[in-house]
Write an enzyme that holds these catalytic residues in place. Structure first.
Site, PDB file in Angstrom:
ATOM      1  N   LYS A 191       1.406   4.035  -3.063  1.00 22.46           N
ATOM      2  CA  LYS A 191       1.202   5.511  -2.493  1.00 22.46           C
ATOM      3  C   LYS A 191       2.584   6.229  -3.118  1.00 22.46           C
ATOM      4  CE  LYS A 191      -3.054   5.854  -1.346  1.00 22.46           C
ATOM      5  NZ  LYS A 191      -4.088   6.701  -2.085  1.00 22.46           N
TER       6      LYS A 191
ATOM      7  N   TYR B   8       1.061  -1.146   0.013  1.00 21.29           N
ATOM      8  CA  TYR B   8      -0.018   0.078  -0.148  1.00 21.29           C
ATOM      9  C   TYR B   8       0.978   1.126  -0.006  1.00 21.29           C
ATOM     10  CZ  TYR B   8      -3.337   3.452   1.560  1.00 21.29           C
ATOM     11  OH  TYR B   8      -4.171   4.704   1.758  1.00 21.29           O
TER      12      TYR B   8
END
Length: 219
Positions: free
Chosen positions: A128, A124
């Site tokens: 990002k 994750y």
């Protein structure tokens, strides 16, 4: 003449709040929304552009906004796979940034995540961070990357049990997070939307990363 504003991802939590705030301020005449599906709320005189994602770069080129705001973001649960998650949170964000730069946008503002880092071990956070790298590569006159902690706010049609439990526990957890750990505290999505409005008025060039404390100072 008012600067032309484009919000990409206006149906999400922050994007929706930001849209309503700008409409409430009477800034709808210069506001454009780029969406994958029809927008069901009253946006005054704002112009709504509903397009397939593959048509977004061409639409951004036609709009020629001065300020482009990316509120795009999915979840692993909604996306269904790592590949689909990255397709939105990295690839689509990067494509929007590239199209905005090509169309002459002066400023790009994007919602990211605390601890975003392209070298992170977490998929994750790595995704990002890779999205942030794509934004930086465009070399906007001004780039504002917002890295909030856990977002608090009313989400529509969202059944993320884990996140709801984390939000419920956040008042206690927040009291334990001090110093550099304050970046992990929960934060109201409305505060993030207010911070975006403040940043839209900033003219100084450069790259700026805003975490919780910086956001709170703006609101």
């Amino acid at each position: 003449m008012a600067e032309k504003i484009l919000i990409v991802g206006a149906t999400g939590l922050i994007g929706g709040l930001l849209t309503r705030k700008l409409v409430g301020q009477g800034r709808d005449k210069s506001l454009h929304l780029l969406l994958r599906r029809p927008y069901r709320e009253d946006v005054g005189k704002a112009k709504i552009h509903v397009q397939l994602q593959e048509n977004w770069p061409a639409t951004i080129a036609k709009i020629k906004a001065d300020i482009v705001i990316s509120c795009l973001g999915s979840t692993m649960k909604k996306a269904g796979s790592k590949e689909e998650f990255a397709a939105v949170d990295r690839d689509l964000v990067g494509a929007v940034a590239a199209a905005a730069k090509a169309a002459g946008a002066r400023q790009f503002i994007a919602i990211s995540s605390t601890m975003a880092d392209s070298s992170a071990s977490s998929f994750y956070l790595k995704t990002k961070g890779e999205a942030e790298d794509l934004m930086r590569a465009q070399k906007f006159e001004r780039l504002d990357i917002i890295r909030p902690g856990l977002l608090r706010g009313e989400r529509k049609n969202d059944n993320r049990l884990g996140e709801r439990l984390a939000i419920a526990a956040s008042p206690v957890m927040d009291m334990l997070l001090h110093g550099k750990l304050r970046r992990y505290r929960s934060i109201l999505a409305s505060d993030v939307a207010d911070a975006i409005i403040v940043l839209m008025a900033e003219n100084g060039p450069g790259l700026f990363v805003h975490e919780n404390d910086a956001i709170w100072k703006m609101v």
